[in-house]
Design a protein around this motif. Structure first.
Motif, PDB file in Angstrom:
ATOM      1  N   HIS A  62       2.156  -7.162 -11.301  1.00 25.77           N
ATOM      2  CA  HIS A  62       0.978  -7.543 -12.081  1.00 25.77           C
ATOM      3  C   HIS A  62       1.123  -7.131 -13.540  1.00 25.77           C
ATOM      4  O   HIS A  62       0.674  -7.863 -14.439  1.00 25.77           O
ATOM      5  CB  HIS A  62      -0.283  -6.924 -11.468  1.00 25.77           C
ATOM      6  N   HIS A  63       1.748  -5.994 -13.800  1.00 19.86           N
ATOM      7  CA  HIS A  63       1.860  -5.575 -15.204  1.00 19.86           C
ATOM      8  C   HIS A  63       2.750  -6.537 -15.993  1.00 19.86           C
ATOM      9  O   HIS A  63       2.600  -6.678 -17.212  1.00 19.86           O
ATOM     10  CB  HIS A  63       2.367  -4.137 -15.316  1.00 19.86           C
ATOM     11  N   SER A  79      -7.098  -0.263  -4.361  1.00 23.88           N
ATOM     12  CA  SER A  79      -7.858  -0.065  -5.596  1.00 23.88           C
ATOM     13  C   SER A  79      -7.122  -0.581  -6.829  1.00 23.88           C
ATOM     14  O   SER A  79      -7.759  -0.957  -7.814  1.00 23.88           O
ATOM     15  CB  SER A  79      -8.179   1.426  -5.783  1.00 23.88           C
ATOM     16  N   TYR A  80      -5.791  -0.634  -6.785  1.00 28.11           N
ATOM     17  CA  TYR A  80      -5.072  -1.083  -7.983  1.00 28.11           C
ATOM     18  C   TYR A  80      -5.304  -2.567  -8.269  1.00 28.11           C
ATOM     19  O   TYR A  80      -4.947  -3.049  -9.358  1.00 28.11           O
ATOM     20  CB  TYR A  80      -3.578  -0.789  -7.874  1.00 28.11           C
ATOM     21  N   ARG A 128       0.843  -1.203   0.000  1.00 29.95           N
ATOM     22  CA  ARG A 128       0.000   0.000   0.000  1.00 29.95           C
ATOM     23  C   ARG A 128       0.874   1.247   0.000  1.00 29.95           C
ATOM     24  O   ARG A 128       1.956   1.234   0.587  1.00 29.95           O
ATOM     25  CB  ARG A 128      -0.890   0.040   1.254  1.00 29.95           C
ATOM     26  N   LEU A 187       0.482   1.760  -3.276  1.00 29.54           N
ATOM     27  CA  LEU A 187       0.702   1.311  -4.639  1.00 29.54           C
ATOM     28  C   LEU A 187       1.310  -0.084  -4.640  1.00 29.54           C
ATOM     29  O   LEU A 187       1.913  -0.515  -3.653  1.00 29.54           O
ATOM     30  CB  LEU A 187       1.644   2.281  -5.371  1.00 29.54           C
ATOM     31  N   GLU A 188       1.190  -0.760  -5.765  1.00 29.35           N
ATOM     32  CA  GLU A 188       1.822  -2.070  -5.857  1.00 29.35           C
ATOM     33  C   GLU A 188       3.336  -1.955  -5.727  1.00 29.35           C
ATOM     34  O   GLU A 188       4.003  -2.863  -5.241  1.00 29.35           O
ATOM     35  CB  GLU A 188       1.455  -2.746  -7.180  1.00 29.35           C
ATOM     36  N   HIS A 215      -8.176  -3.979  -8.751  1.00 29.48           N
ATOM     37  CA  HIS A 215      -9.539  -4.159  -9.240  1.00 29.48           C
ATOM     38  C   HIS A 215      -9.606  -5.049 -10.476  1.00 29.48           C
ATOM     39  O   HIS A 215     -10.618  -5.703 -10.724  1.00 29.48           O
ATOM     40  CB  HIS A 215     -10.166  -2.795  -9.567  1.00 29.48           C
ATOM     41  N   ASP A 216      -8.534  -5.101 -11.262  1.00 31.23           N
ATOM     42  CA  ASP A 216      -8.541  -5.897 -12.493  1.00 31.23           C
ATOM     43  C   ASP A 216      -7.616  -7.095 -12.304  1.00 31.23           C
ATOM     44  O   ASP A 216      -6.393  -6.961 -12.297  1.00 31.23           O
ATOM     45  CB  ASP A 216      -8.079  -5.044 -13.682  1.00 31.23           C
TER      46      ASP A 216
END
Length: 583
Positions: free
Chosen positions: A447-448, A486-487, A236, A238-239, A489-490
């Motif tokens: 994740h990216h 929130s990051y 937290r 951000l990733e 969510h996908d």
């Protein structure tokens, strides 16, 4: 000093002195006379550990590979001792050409045991058959593979350059007449790590040394007891935020069991304790998302993530039963049938089964590190949460059985032959996350890396040091005590690559990691924790350990100079691991 006085005296120094006196005088610890000689140590307990051990031993028969295993020999982690007996495939790693040869061999063996009885996977199986029919035989094929069962890592020592110089391990042996799986793990785990003889076990404590060490444990035992930087829980805000920034917001654990339907109600109902919800959500024997059983065929489903267009609807007791059914007595029976002799693995968390939704399995990092300093390391596990998980498992058994029509009353039992425990619960909890490494140069798989398409648009970007595969959506079984950032969510991903850097730690030159301990963010681990990806990273770590041991190089030197050599070994007939996705 009398024992009563010891009980009353709460000072830390007194407790430490009592442990010292007990270990030296009252219940002497047996030092192993001849610890095994190891070129490679794989601190095990996971699916990745088994894959790493097999790979290293078979690729380098002249090297001695030592594998520690916390249980009494059920090597394989989530696939065996944790009882997660339905392989979570994605769209491409179900294809044999995208699997390491050892994984192909395993899947072939499991497929020969009978038609899959479940709809969540192409491969559902009896884990007891996997252990006795495949794991034990595969290990026995390599005389250079030394299996140290009932053995845990208590402490890791580091040299001046950060190298893991030795592992202090505790190996326990059950005393005569003791049922080692007759007690719940929450009551015995501390005993596993203690060097002191107990009512249940004699102990041997010894140091293992090797040129290369692999942490493929379920608790991150080497990472933690070596005092290394780790991630735990979600990052937290951000990733890319610091690892461990929210170390109490992680994945829900499950304690699986195998539930069998018998012909007639036994005169005495199954002795499983009543259990409870453990303060979490009330149990629910309905949920989302079962396929349309009238139009879908299990072999076309192959997993929740890509159901070949089958429509989804609510699950009732029948859909939950066949969700991860391990044994289907009628073979490829309709997926909405429940038949005598069926054995259903229970790992249901949708919306509320035996997932522990209101507790996290790991202590805060500060507390876990303090337990290392005080020589009270017990895997850094929150034993209270583990006890809650056990009660929730028993509670779900009874609640789910009660959801069936009246004709099924009292006809369900816990199948104890599969778990090989008197309690009827699997030997180890199913952990979806653990302590994670931070790789060379601070690298963490993100994740990216799992969702950004490379050339052609069908699979991810290939790294120069790619050594393993992953193929599954980010699957987060969240707990109710925190909220995901929130990051996250996908959750979508594409078939992706895992680089060698993810198998390293930036501050330990001879340490490799595999499975859920790889250098990854919490979000990325949610997609990398599944059976095929764990196996793939285990194979890569085993091969990397061979290169490092044979060449006398560090992880940094391998990354700088020997990645092509590692990739060639992986892709060779000795290992048989693909390095490029095939459609």
């Amino acid at each position: 000093m009398q024992s009563a006085e010891l009980d009353d005296y709460k000072g830390e120094s007194s407790r430490t002195m009592w442990r010292l006196i007990a270990s030296m005088i009252l219940v002497p610890v047996v030092a192993r006379s001849t610890p095994p000689t190891c070129d490679i140590i794989i601190a095990g307990g996971s699916t990745a550990a088994l894959a790493a051990a097999i790979t290293a031993a078979e690729a380098a028969p002249t090297l001695q590979v030592c594998l520690t295993e916390p249980t009494d020999g059920d090597c394989g982690g989530q696939m065996t001792s944790s009882g997660v007996s339905a392989i979570d495939y994605g769209s491409l790693n179900r294809i044999a050409a995208n699997q390491p040869r050892s994984f192909q061999d395993l899947v072939s063996f499991l497929s020969q045991q009978g038609a899959p009885g479940c709809w969540v996977s192409l491969t559902c199986y009896n884990p007891r058959e996997m252990v006795t029919g495949w794991v034990n035989e595969r290990i026995a094929q390599s005389p250079n593979l030394v299996l140290l069962s009932r053995t845990v890592v208590r402490r890791a020592e580091r040299g001046p350059d950060g190298t893991i110089s030795s592992l202090e391990v505790v190996q326990r042996t059950p005393k005569g007449g003791v049922d080692e799986w007759g007690s719940l793990l929450s009551a015995t785990l501390s005993d596993w790590y203690s060097p002191i003889e107990s009512a249940m076990f004699t102990k041997e404590v010894f140091n293992l040394t090797a040129a290369v060490v692999v942490d493929a444990t379920e608790f991150g035992d080497v990472l933690m007891t070596a005092g290394l930087t780790v991630g735990q829980g979600v990052e937290r805000p951000l990733e890319s935020s610091a690892p461990g920034s929210d170390d109490q917001c992680g994945q829900a654990a499950t304690l699986t069991f195998f539930m069998q339907l018998v012909e007639t109600a036994p005169s005495t109902p199954d002795p499983a304790p009543a259990g409870s919800t453990a303060g979490g959500k009330n149990f629910s024997a309905v949920g989302c998302c079962c396929p349309d059983f009238d139009s879908a065929v299990s072999h076309e489903l192959g997993g929740m993530s890509d159901s070949a267009g089958a429509s989804r609807g609510s699950c009732d007791y029948r859909g939950i039963w066949s969700y991860r059914r391990a044994v289907a007595r009628n073979g490829s029976q309709p997926w909405n049938e429940v038949n005598v002799g069926d054995i259903s693995q229970q790992n249901w968390g949708n919306p509320s089964g035996n997932d522990l939704d209101n507790g996290y399995m790991f202590l805060p990092l500060e507390d876990a590190r303090a337990s290392v300093s005080s020589e009270e390391w017990v895997g850094g596990v929150n034993l209270t949460a583990l006890g809650m998980l056990e009660q929730r498992a028993f509670g779900w058994f009874h609640a789910y059985a009660a959801s069936f029509p009246a004709e099924y009353t009292n006809r369900f039992i816990l199948n104890r032959s599969i778990t090989n425990t008197s309690t009827g619960l699997s030997k180890m909890p199913y952990l979806r996350d653990t302590r994670r490494s931070v790789g060379l140069g601070g690298f963490r798989l993100m994740h990216h890396n799992q969702s950004t398409a490379g050339p052609g648009g069908k699979v991810g970007v290939r790294f120069n040091d790619s050594v393993a595969f992953g193929n599954y959506p980010a699957d987060d079984h969240s707990i109710d005590t925190c909220t995901a950032p929130s990051y996250m969510h996908d959750a979508s991903t594409i078939p992706y690559y895992v680089p060698f850097r993810a198998l390293t730690h930036m501050d330990a030159p001879n340490l490799l990691v595999a499975g859920k301990t790889i250098a990854a963010t919490f979000f990325a681990n949610s997609a990398a924790r599944l059976h095929p990806a764990e196996w793939s990273t285990g194979v890569a770590a085993g091969a990397a350990a061979v290169v490092m041991a044979q060449r006398g190089c560090t992880t940094a030197e391998l990354y700088a100079e020997r990645v092509p050599e590692l990739q060639a070994l992986l892709n060779s007939s000795a290992v048989g691991a693909p390095l490029v996705w095939k459609a």
